[in-house]
Design an enzyme around this catalytic site. Sequence first.
Site, PDB file in Angstrom:
ATOM      1  N   ASP A 138       0.812  -1.214   0.000  1.00 40.26           N
ATOM      2  CA  ASP A 138       0.000   0.000   0.000  1.00 40.26           C
ATOM      3  C   ASP A 138       0.847   1.265   0.000  1.00 40.26           C
ATOM      4  OD1 ASP A 138      -2.176  -1.630   0.016  1.00 40.26           O
ATOM      5  OD2 ASP A 138      -2.638  -1.368   2.128  1.00 40.26           O
ATOM      6  N   ARG A 170      -0.314   2.173  17.031  1.00 35.86           N
ATOM      7  CA  ARG A 170      -0.645   3.267  16.121  1.00 35.86           C
ATOM      8  C   ARG A 170      -0.438   4.652  16.741  1.00 35.86           C
ATOM      9  NH1 ARG A 170       0.728  -0.209  13.306  1.00 35.86           N
ATOM     10  NH2 ARG A 170      -0.634  -1.438  11.964  1.00 35.86           N
ATOM     11  N   ASP A 229      -7.435   1.112  11.951  1.00 35.13           N
ATOM     12  CA  ASP A 229      -6.201   1.893  12.026  1.00 35.13           C
ATOM     13  C   ASP A 229      -6.367   3.321  11.514  1.00 35.13           C
ATOM     14  OD1 ASP A 229      -4.701   0.006  13.272  1.00 35.13           O
ATOM     15  OD2 ASP A 229      -3.707  -0.741  11.476  1.00 35.13           O
ATOM     16  N   SER A 274      -3.111 -10.645   5.433  1.00 34.63           N
ATOM     17  CA  SER A 274      -2.792  -9.297   5.891  1.00 34.63           C
ATOM     18  C   SER A 274      -2.213  -9.444   7.288  1.00 34.63           C
ATOM     19  CB  SER A 274      -4.056  -8.433   5.919  1.00 34.63           C
ATOM     20  OG  SER A 274      -3.771  -7.168   6.485  1.00 34.63           O
TER      21      SER A 274
END
Length: 402
Positions: free
Chosen positions: A15, A95, A124, A176
């Site tokens: 990504d 995060r 996220d 993932s």
Amino acid sequence: MSKEKVVLAYSGGLDTSVIIPWLKENYDCEVIAVAGDVGQGEELDHLHEKAKKTGASKLYIEDMQKKFIEDFIFPTLKAGAKYEGKYLLGTSFARPVIAKRLVEIAEKEGANIIAHGCTGKGNDQVRFELTIKALNPHIKIIAPWRLWDIQSRSDAIEYANQRNIPIPVKKGKSYSRDKNLWHLSHEGEDLENTWNAPSDDLYMVCTNPMDAPDEPEMVEIEFEQGIPTTLNGKKMDGITLIDELNTIAAKHGVGIIDIVENRLVGMKSRGVYETPAGTVLYAAHESLESITLDKDTMHYKEQIALRFADLVYNGKWYTPLRESLSAFVDETQKNVTGTVRVKLYKGNCIPAGVKSIYSLFNEDFATFEKDEVYNQKDSAGFINLFGLPMTVQALMKESLKK
């Protein structure tokens, strides 16, 4: 005029590799990539080369492991926070520590835009953006997955191939995954069918419990005010302790959970998590609290743990409530000092002893043998008073039948 600068949360994965050229094509901007090292290990190898080849003007690789452990993992451990009773929040609290550094670097670089590669389906995006809003509300946010025409991983791979962008994956099946010092998560592919058991070759950190050693192993952990400081008699910093405990617990298949969780954005999702050290530390911490906390504090803290977990999961780390709950938790941990022993065996973490100078367990009162400190006759009056409301209720019902 100089181009506008965009700071990108960068991992070097599919990504973010695609996002760099996409940002330059659509915003005619300079892209400054920031990779937060929270214990990904080899995933950070060759990132400078990858970022340069995809068009970043600069790459920061920030070592955040110490801050990650001391400011996020340990406060959550002390709170006993588990999301929906199982998830030890490995991705959730990684995060805000990264997002905080993104804000700091954006301010340093004179950038007023931060971009990330989170999808519009996940948690996220919320965790990154709430942290940014809390720390600098003037920074704008670009989330390409909410803007571009790319709709899938296959589309992203095709986009990269058309521009000769080196990417770490090829077309085909792949889970993932998110990895840091605390855990490794797996989502997608065959796990999207809740009837499918995880494949035997899924695990990348923990030994499959079926293949774990036939002999158990004892582990001894010392805590000081709720924080683990010593492993098997050796005093260690947080990074070393978690790293070594990960190795020991993973060998015995400890720390694997399979959970269908409720995402913040409304859907259910399934994840398989490997959290070996975290599983042992939570079990050991709970064991130590069982002898050092009084009943009222323990039971109230259990309620706090649920709320604390929701806040962390939902990206609300930098909020007055989370900070206030942490202040309460810190007060409860003043006597949570002592030593815990656990037995690791084929996926199980079994309590095997606990001691503390602050222990509230008193053998003189608790013994089943003869004692000189407890008059059992006293309990009759206690039960009469404790049960008085039920007695009155029963008498009322009896009178109505007459």
